[in-house]
Design a protein around this motif. Structure first.
Motif, PDB file in Angstrom:
ATOM      1  N   ALA A 217      43.829  37.509  31.394  1.00  0.00           N
ATOM      2  CA  ALA A 217      44.692  37.828  32.542  1.00  0.00           C
ATOM      3  C   ALA A 217      45.693  38.940  32.228  1.00  0.00           C
ATOM      4  O   ALA A 217      46.268  39.520  33.158  1.00  0.00           O
ATOM      5  CB  ALA A 217      45.414  36.570  32.991  1.00  0.00           C
ATOM      6  N   CYS A 220      45.737  42.202  34.190  1.00  0.00           N
ATOM      7  CA  CYS A 220      46.357  42.362  35.520  1.00  0.00           C
ATOM      8  C   CYS A 220      47.667  43.136  35.431  1.00  0.00           C
ATOM      9  O   CYS A 220      48.042  43.824  36.379  1.00  0.00           O
ATOM     10  CB  CYS A 220      46.595  41.002  36.173  1.00  0.00           C
ATOM     11  SG  CYS A 220      45.059  40.150  36.525  1.00  0.00           S
ATOM     12  N   SER A 221      48.382  43.010  34.275  1.00  0.00           N
ATOM     13  CA  SER A 221      49.631  43.770  34.162  1.00  0.00           C
ATOM     14  C   SER A 221      49.389  45.154  33.541  1.00  0.00           C
ATOM     15  O   SER A 221      50.227  46.035  33.644  1.00  0.00           O
ATOM     16  CB  SER A 221      50.668  42.976  33.355  1.00  0.00           C
ATOM     17  OG  SER A 221      50.086  42.589  32.136  1.00  0.00           O
ATOM     18  N   ALA A 225      44.369  47.742  39.190  1.00  0.00           N
ATOM     19  CA  ALA A 225      43.481  46.762  39.839  1.00  0.00           C
ATOM     20  C   ALA A 225      42.492  46.231  38.806  1.00  0.00           C
ATOM     21  O   ALA A 225      42.143  46.939  37.857  1.00  0.00           O
ATOM     22  CB  ALA A 225      42.724  47.398  40.998  1.00  0.00           C
ATOM     23  N   VAL A 226      42.088  44.972  38.996  1.00  0.00           N
ATOM     24  CA  VAL A 226      41.126  44.339  38.082  1.00  0.00           C
ATOM     25  C   VAL A 226      39.989  43.748  38.917  1.00  0.00           C
ATOM     26  O   VAL A 226      40.239  43.030  39.894  1.00  0.00           O
ATOM     27  CB  VAL A 226      41.806  43.208  37.253  1.00  0.00           C
ATOM     28  CG1 VAL A 226      40.789  42.524  36.348  1.00  0.00           C
ATOM     29  CG2 VAL A 226      42.962  43.757  36.449  1.00  0.00           C
ATOM     30  N   PHE A 413      41.621  33.601  34.099  1.00  0.00           N
ATOM     31  CA  PHE A 413      42.392  34.233  35.182  1.00  0.00           C
ATOM     32  C   PHE A 413      43.005  33.177  36.110  1.00  0.00           C
ATOM     33  O   PHE A 413      43.462  33.513  37.204  1.00  0.00           O
ATOM     34  CB  PHE A 413      41.499  35.209  35.956  1.00  0.00           C
ATOM     35  CG  PHE A 413      41.241  36.480  35.179  1.00  0.00           C
ATOM     36  CD1 PHE A 413      42.035  37.602  35.359  1.00  0.00           C
ATOM     37  CD2 PHE A 413      40.233  36.525  34.230  1.00  0.00           C
ATOM     38  CE1 PHE A 413      41.817  38.758  34.628  1.00  0.00           C
ATOM     39  CE2 PHE A 413      40.000  37.685  33.492  1.00  0.00           C
ATOM     40  CZ  PHE A 413      40.806  38.798  33.683  1.00  0.00           C
ATOM     41  N   GLY A 434      46.952  39.201  44.528  1.00  0.00           N
ATOM     42  CA  GLY A 434      47.558  40.037  43.486  1.00  0.00           C
ATOM     43  C   GLY A 434      46.831  41.366  43.421  1.00  0.00           C
ATOM     44  O   GLY A 434      46.630  42.012  44.460  1.00  0.00           O
ATOM     45  N   ASN A 435      46.412  41.763  42.230  1.00  0.00           N
ATOM     46  CA  ASN A 435      45.607  43.008  42.128  1.00  0.00           C
ATOM     47  C   ASN A 435      44.194  42.695  41.635  1.00  0.00           C
ATOM     48  O   ASN A 435      43.553  43.488  40.963  1.00  0.00           O
ATOM     49  CB  ASN A 435      46.299  44.027  41.210  1.00  0.00           C
ATOM     50  CG  ASN A 435      46.466  43.505  39.789  1.00  0.00           C
ATOM     51  OD1 ASN A 435      46.245  42.324  39.531  1.00  0.00           O
ATOM     52  ND2 ASN A 435      46.843  44.379  38.866  1.00  0.00           N
ATOM     53  N   LEU A 436      43.722  41.497  42.010  1.00  0.00           N
ATOM     54  CA  LEU A 436      42.456  40.976  41.499  1.00  0.00           C
ATOM     55  C   LEU A 436      41.365  40.952  42.577  1.00  0.00           C
ATOM     56  O   LEU A 436      41.609  40.524  43.712  1.00  0.00           O
ATOM     57  CB  LEU A 436      42.728  39.554  41.001  1.00  0.00           C
ATOM     58  CG  LEU A 436      41.883  38.944  39.914  1.00  0.00           C
ATOM     59  CD1 LEU A 436      41.791  39.844  38.695  1.00  0.00           C
ATOM     60  CD2 LEU A 436      42.482  37.586  39.522  1.00  0.00           C
TER      61      LEU A 436
END
Ligand SMILES: Cc1cc2nc3c(=O)[nH]c(=O)nc-3n(C[C@H](O)[C@H](O)[C@H](O)COP(=O)(O)OP(=O)(O)OC[C@H]3O[C@@H](n4cnc5c(N)ncnc54)[C@H](O)[C@@H]3O)c2cc1C
Ligand code: SF4
Length: 472
Positions: A217, A220-221, A225-226, A413, A434-436
């Motif tokens: 995970a 993600c930071s 985007a992931v 994740f 989020g950006n997932l």
């Protein structure tokens, strides 16, 4: 344009290599037709007003099939290839492994145009002539994208996002990229140098591949985007006592080991050949993966191979409930089964049958299974008492499908798969929050290479919109 070639020229696929020759190696199954014959095959396409081949019944990528068939017929191979690559990211994969939904949806029905072989001819001509070049974007967006998994969905998403200017890094836990294209589909169906040829091009286009990495995970930071393109690799177990004995293996583990060894040492591992050569092999699962197992063990010298299938034997031709242009649920005999027919004189498949129990010898080594016939009641399968049969078995390969997404990735994740084991967002969308994002078999459940490619591209478009600040 002739557009009536189908009246004159019969459908002709790339022929198989002779069985006795191809069983000696793990090389490509097929021999390509000549350019002239391929053009005649393209001339069979009618350029239909309603081309079902590229509809939802046919190609998930909506390939512009009649356009490139016409250009191929006219000898304009470069132009045909450009039209093909407008929608098909990796025709060298689909041209080899796609079941060709488009051919079954073709208006010529059972006599459909050989679109898959035509596609393969175009892309291989492109490689031969140096027309396929790295596709680096002219400028970068400044956004970074991590892709978890390098199977077809991850590769298709990486390719499109890179072309759109984003900086893409692909993370893969295996030692080689490609997902099931590399470790799953056997070399004779998809030679691994073909997979690596594409990966090299993608690297030259600016995409970074990080291998032997278990993604977590923290991505993600680190990235804007992931995308989770982690596949649906949790195998369906037999849930029987003794199903963990040595000699009881999941199909993908077995096929991967053979491929890895072929690539590392140009020969299958002795641990595998010893367990197969001259032995009795039972494959549980009558589908494509089971067929790949049959073809593989025959190449490794199995004395006998039996494939067990729960479902009844399909009809030879379409039933009224399964009309054109739907995919025909009819009997298909694939390369492994044909090879078995040629070697042993009989089809390896036994229908409406499964394994009831697994038996070791006195040393704890697998040596037999008991099978039982099944009867279907409503949607359940029940064993038919009194139909048990004991079969010698030195190697039991389980190719009974997959139950859901990669568990380790879901856990890493902090995601909870849906009731069908999929990592999908609200209403089944690619966006997970989020950006997932997710794509491919991880989002849809186990599927096909062409569907994973289409889903990877659709997800890439959603990510691009999201990164561009637009509504998904
Ligand atoms: C034996 C076999 C034969 C097949 N033959 C065909 C065929 O002939 N034609 C066809 O159309 N389809 C075929 N299929 C189906 C097809 O291969 C799949 O539908 C397709 O590969 C799915 O693509 P994907 O990108 O979603 O996932 P995959 O190809 O499964 O790739 C997922 C990748 O993600 C990686 N990964 C997962 N989690 C992580 C993590 N946390 N960190 C890093 N990496 C991770 C995995 O190692 C894997 O490489 C076959 C399947 C099998 C099992
Ligand atoms: S449906 Fe068949 S004949 Fe018609 S355009 Fe498609 S491939 Fe050609």
């Amino acid at each position: 344009m002739a557009a009536k070639g189908f009246l004159t020229f019969p459908r002709m696929e790339n022929p198989f290599r002779d069985t006795s020759a191809r069983l000696q190696d793990f090389g490509d199954l097929h021999i390509p037709l000549s350019q002239a014959k391929r053009q005649l095959q393209a001339s069979r396409c009618m350029n239909c007003g309603v081309p079902f081949c590229q509809s939802d019944f046919g190609c998930p990528l909506h390939n512009l099939i009649p356009e490139w068939n016409q250009l191929l017929e006219a000898g304009q191979e470069h132009a045909a290839l450009i039209r093909l690559m407008k929608t098909a990211p990796f025709p060298e994969f689909t041209g080899r492994v796609c079941p060709a939904l488009c051919e079954k949806a073709c208006n010529l029905a059972d006599d459909g145009v050989t679109n898959r072989d035509n596609e393969l001819y175009l892309i291989e001509t492109g490689f031969k002539n140096g027309w396929i070049r790295p596709a680096a974007p002219s400028r970068r967006s400044g956004c970074s994208v991590a892709i978890v998994g390098s199977g077809p969905s991850g590769l298709a998403a990486a390719d499109l996002l890179n072309r759109l200017g984003h900086t893409v890094t692909v993370f893969e836990r295996a030692d080689r990229p490609g997902g099931l294209l590399m470790y799953g589909i056997p070399n004779m169906k998809l030679p691994k140098d073909i997979v690596m040829r594409r990966i090299d091009l993608m690297q030259q286009s600016g995409i970074t591949f990080c291998l032997n990495i278990e993604a977590s995970a923290s991505l993600c930071s680190e990235f804007d985007a992931v995308l989770l393109c982690s596949g649906a690799r949790t195998p369906r177990s037999l849930h029987l006592p003794n199903d963990h004995l040595p000699g009881v293996l999941y199909a993908v583990d077995f096929l991967s080991e053979v491929t890895r060894s072929l690539l590392d040492h140009q020969t299958p591992p002795s641990t595998v050949t010893d367990s197969v050569k001259g032995k009795s092999v039972i494959v549980v699962g009558g589908g494509d993966t089971g067929n790949d197992c049959v073809g593989t063990v025959l190449r490794l010298g199995a004395a006998q191979v039996t494939q067990l299938e729960m479902m009844p034997k399909p009809p030879v031709s379409r039933l009224p409930a399964n009309p054109w242009p739907e995919w025909p649920r009819t009997l298909r005999t694939d390369y492994g089964q044909l090879e078995s027919l040629s070697v042993t004189g009989h089809d390896p498949r036994i229908y409406e049958t499964t394994v009831k129990s697994i038996h070791p010898d006195k040393n704890g080594v697998l040596n037999a299974v008991e099978t039982v016939r099944l009867k279907q009641t409503d949607k359940r399968f029940e064993p038919f008492p009194g139909t048990e049969q004991r079969l010698p078995c030195d190697l039991l390969l389980i190719a009974a499908g997959f139950t859901g997404c990669d568990q380790a990735t879901a856990h890493a994740f902090s995601l909870v798969p849906d009731s069908r084991g999929r990592l999908a967002g609200e209403n089944g969308l690619h966006y997970l929050g989020g950006n997932l994002f997710s794509a491919g078999d991880a989002r849809t459940g186990q599927s096909l290479v062409v569907r994973a490619l289409a889903d990877g591209r659709a997800c890439a478009a959603a990510v691009h919109d999201w990164l561009s600040g637009r509504k998904i």
